[in-house]
Write a protein that holds these residues in place. Structure first.
Motif, mmCIF file in Angstrom:
data_model
loop_
_atom_site.group_PDB
_atom_site.id
_atom_site.type_symbol
_atom_site.label_atom_id
_atom_site.label_comp_id
_atom_site.label_asym_id
_atom_site.label_seq_id
_atom_site.Cartn_x
_atom_site.Cartn_y
_atom_site.Cartn_z
ATOM 1 N N TYR A 202 40.546 44.503 40.408
ATOM 2 C CA TYR A 202 39.641 43.408 40.769
ATOM 3 C C TYR A 202 39.164 43.477 42.223
ATOM 4 O O TYR A 202 38.541 42.527 42.712
ATOM 5 N N ASN A 203 39.502 44.583 42.887
ATOM 6 C CA ASN A 203 39.060 44.770 44.269
ATOM 7 C C ASN A 203 39.475 43.591 45.158
ATOM 8 O O ASN A 203 38.676 43.043 45.932
ATOM 9 N N LEU A 204 40.735 43.200 45.050
ATOM 10 C CA LEU A 204 41.243 42.055 45.795
ATOM 11 C C LEU A 204 41.433 42.414 47.270
ATOM 12 O O LEU A 204 41.980 43.460 47.595
ATOM 13 N N ASP A 209 46.797 33.590 48.326
ATOM 14 C CA ASP A 209 46.534 32.297 47.706
ATOM 15 C C ASP A 209 45.999 32.504 46.294
ATOM 16 O O ASP A 209 45.036 33.243 46.088
ATOM 17 N N ILE A 210 46.616 31.825 45.318
ATOM 18 C CA ILE A 210 46.281 32.075 43.912
ATOM 19 C C ILE A 210 44.854 31.641 43.572
ATOM 20 O O ILE A 210 44.151 32.321 42.825
ATOM 21 N N VAL A 211 44.401 30.516 44.146
ATOM 22 C CA VAL A 211 43.036 30.062 43.863
ATOM 23 C C VAL A 211 42.027 31.046 44.440
ATOM 24 O O VAL A 211 41.008 31.368 43.804
ATOM 25 N N ASP A 212 42.312 31.546 45.621
ATOM 26 C CA ASP A 212 41.430 32.537 46.244
ATOM 27 C C ASP A 212 41.380 33.815 45.403
ATOM 28 O O ASP A 212 40.328 34.437 45.258
ATOM 29 N N ILE A 213 42.531 34.196 44.829
ATOM 30 C CA ILE A 213 42.567 35.376 43.943
ATOM 31 C C ILE A 213 41.669 35.153 42.739
ATOM 32 O O ILE A 213 40.883 36.027 42.353
ATOM 33 N N LEU A 214 41.764 33.970 42.127
ATOM 34 C CA LEU A 214 40.926 33.645 40.974
ATOM 35 C C LEU A 214 39.441 33.693 41.334
ATOM 36 O O LEU A 214 38.615 34.185 40.561
ATOM 37 N N ASP A 215 39.113 33.205 42.539
ATOM 38 C CA ASP A 215 37.715 33.241 42.990
ATOM 39 C C ASP A 215 37.242 34.678 43.206
ATOM 40 O O ASP A 215 36.099 35.025 42.861
ATOM 41 N N GLY A 222 31.599 38.581 37.797
ATOM 42 C CA GLY A 222 30.374 37.805 37.613
ATOM 43 C C GLY A 222 30.591 36.498 36.878
ATOM 44 O O GLY A 222 29.684 35.984 36.215
ATOM 45 N N ALA A 223 31.806 35.930 37.010
ATOM 46 C CA ALA A 223 32.114 34.654 36.342
ATOM 47 C C ALA A 223 31.765 33.499 37.278
ATOM 48 O O ALA A 223 32.637 32.783 37.783
ATOM 49 N N ILE A 224 30.458 33.325 37.511
ATOM 50 C CA ILE A 224 29.971 32.275 38.409
ATOM 51 C C ILE A 224 28.982 31.406 37.641
ATOM 52 O O ILE A 224 28.095 31.908 36.955
ATOM 53 N N ARG A 225 29.185 30.097 37.728
ATOM 54 C CA ARG A 225 28.277 29.159 37.075
ATOM 55 C C ARG A 225 27.927 28.050 38.073
ATOM 56 O O ARG A 225 28.821 27.375 38.596
ATOM 57 N N ASN A 226 26.636 27.887 38.329
ATOM 58 C CA ASN A 226 26.175 26.880 39.310
ATOM 59 C C ASN A 226 26.874 27.050 40.655
ATOM 60 O O ASN A 226 27.338 26.088 41.271
ATOM 61 N N LYS A 227 26.984 28.314 41.069
ATOM 62 C CA LYS A 227 27.593 28.691 42.350
ATOM 63 C C LYS A 227 29.094 28.384 42.425
ATOM 64 O O LYS A 227 29.687 28.423 43.502
ATOM 65 N N GLU A 228 29.698 28.075 41.271
ATOM 66 C CA GLU A 228 31.142 27.810 41.209
ATOM 67 C C GLU A 228 31.797 28.841 40.291
ATOM 68 O O GLU A 228 31.176 29.349 39.355
ATOM 69 N N THR A 229 33.056 29.151 40.567
ATOM 70 C CA THR A 229 33.791 30.089 39.721
ATOM 71 C C THR A 229 33.999 29.504 38.326
ATOM 72 O O THR A 229 34.432 28.350 38.189
ATOM 73 N N ASP A 230 33.672 30.286 37.316
ATOM 74 C CA ASP A 230 33.930 29.892 35.925
ATOM 75 C C ASP A 230 35.357 30.329 35.596
ATOM 76 O O ASP A 230 35.603 31.440 35.128
ATOM 77 N N TYR A 231 36.308 29.428 35.846
ATOM 78 C CA TYR A 231 37.712 29.793 35.736
ATOM 79 C C TYR A 231 38.113 30.144 34.299
ATOM 80 O O TYR A 231 38.953 31.025 34.088
ATOM 81 N N ASP A 232 37.526 29.483 33.321
ATOM 82 C CA ASP A 232 37.858 29.797 31.931
ATOM 83 C C ASP A 232 37.535 31.257 31.606
ATOM 84 O O ASP A 232 38.305 31.943 30.920
ATOM 85 N N LYS A 233 36.405 31.722 32.111
ATOM 86 C CA LYS A 233 36.021 33.119 31.897
ATOM 87 C C LYS A 233 36.967 34.055 32.644
ATOM 88 O O LYS A 233 37.313 35.132 32.146
ATOM 89 N N VAL A 234 37.390 33.640 33.824
ATOM 90 C CA VAL A 234 38.353 34.444 34.599
ATOM 91 C C VAL A 234 39.660 34.566 33.830
ATOM 92 O O VAL A 234 40.215 35.664 33.693
ATOM 93 N N TYR A 235 40.169 33.436 33.311
ATOM 94 C CA TYR A 235 41.431 33.465 32.569
ATOM 95 C C TYR A 235 41.329 34.375 31.347
ATOM 96 O O TYR A 235 42.220 35.182 31.076
#
Length: 255
Positions: A202-204, A209-215, A222-235
């Motif tokens: 994932y080129n981390l 920080d776990i939230v930062d990792i998810l972002d 490319g899991a971005i929706r309305n400039k926010e991370t689409d966490y469901d797609k990440v999971y």
């Protein structure tokens, strides 16, 4: 039943072993078949193989997707069968077919293994738990009969880490445990045991920080929706990548 084939997942060789089975089987001869060999950490798996052999198991490692070498299973089975029939003869009884019980938790590859043994499709397979629904006798050859069983889990999980390991590898239906919790468990376990593999995937840049990792993963895939991370797609991506081997070879149970 003469012999038991117990199937476990080489990626979670402790978590995928149903301890309740030991009480049911008692002293039946048992072959422990470790599947998903194409996805496991080979070095760790070899340690687990020795661990179980030291406990008295016959252990066979299998990659069921490629052409698996089933000879080790047949060799041990034939040796045990010969000894059993010699005992029958000594008691004045006729030799008979060897009856094998195959069991294990859901989605460890029992149905795929049976199809390989019979050399044709006789049971349904799928990458989700609960495909096999009933007990069924299957003829392998003139000397061998196999009793297929549904995947059996123990009634409750006292160890949450085991439950998360099982959910990570599809032994538990996804609806049972929260996908966010499972995904974070995968990230944390990967960072502990195989940091370079997940960092590279994932080129981390920062793993503090776990939230930062998810972002970061969201940006990478490319899991971005309305400039926010689409966490469901990440999971969903994290689970899929682990299960399909994109995070590299892994074994989540430490010996």
């Amino acid at each position: 039943i003469d012999i038991v084939y117990e199937v476990i997942d080489a990626r979670i060789p402790a978590s995928s072993k149903n301890k309740d089975i030991d009480e049911l089987i008692k002293n039946k001869p048992r072959i422990l078949i470790m599947t998903k060999y194409d996805l496991c950490d080979i070095e760790s798996t070899n340690k687990w193989k020795k661990y179980y052999e030291d406990l008295g198991y016959h252990v066979v490692l299998l990659d069921l997707l490629q052409k698996p070498n089933l000879e080790p299973i047949y060799e041990v089975t034939n040796k045990i069968s010969k000894e059993l029939n010699e005992k029958r003869l000594s008691k004045g009884l006729k030799p008979r077919k060897t009856r094998v019980l195959i069991l294990g938790i859901p989605n460890v590859g029992k149905s795929t293994l049976i199809n390989r043994l019979v050399n044709k499709k006789v049971t349904n397979v799928g990458n989700k738990p609960g495909i096999t629904k009933k007990l069924e006798w299957i003829r392998i050859n003139n000397e061998l009969e196999l009793l297929d069983t549904p995947g059996i889990l123990w009634p409750r999980f006292d160890n949450q880490n085991i439950a998360l390991n099982l959910a990570s590898t599809t032994a538990i239906k996804e609806e049972i445990l929260d996908i966010e919790e499972v995904s974070i468990h995968i990230i944390k376990t990967m960072l502990k045991l195989y940091p370079s593999q997940i960092i590279e995937r994932y080129n981390l840049k920062d793993t503090s920080d776990i939230v930062d990792i998810l972002d970061q993963i969201g940006n990478k895939i490319g899991a971005i929706r309305n400039k926010e991370t689409d966490y469901d797609k990440v999971y969903t991506t994290i689970l899929k990548d682990l299960r399909e081997g994109y995070l590299g070879r892994i074994t989540f149970d430490e010996i």
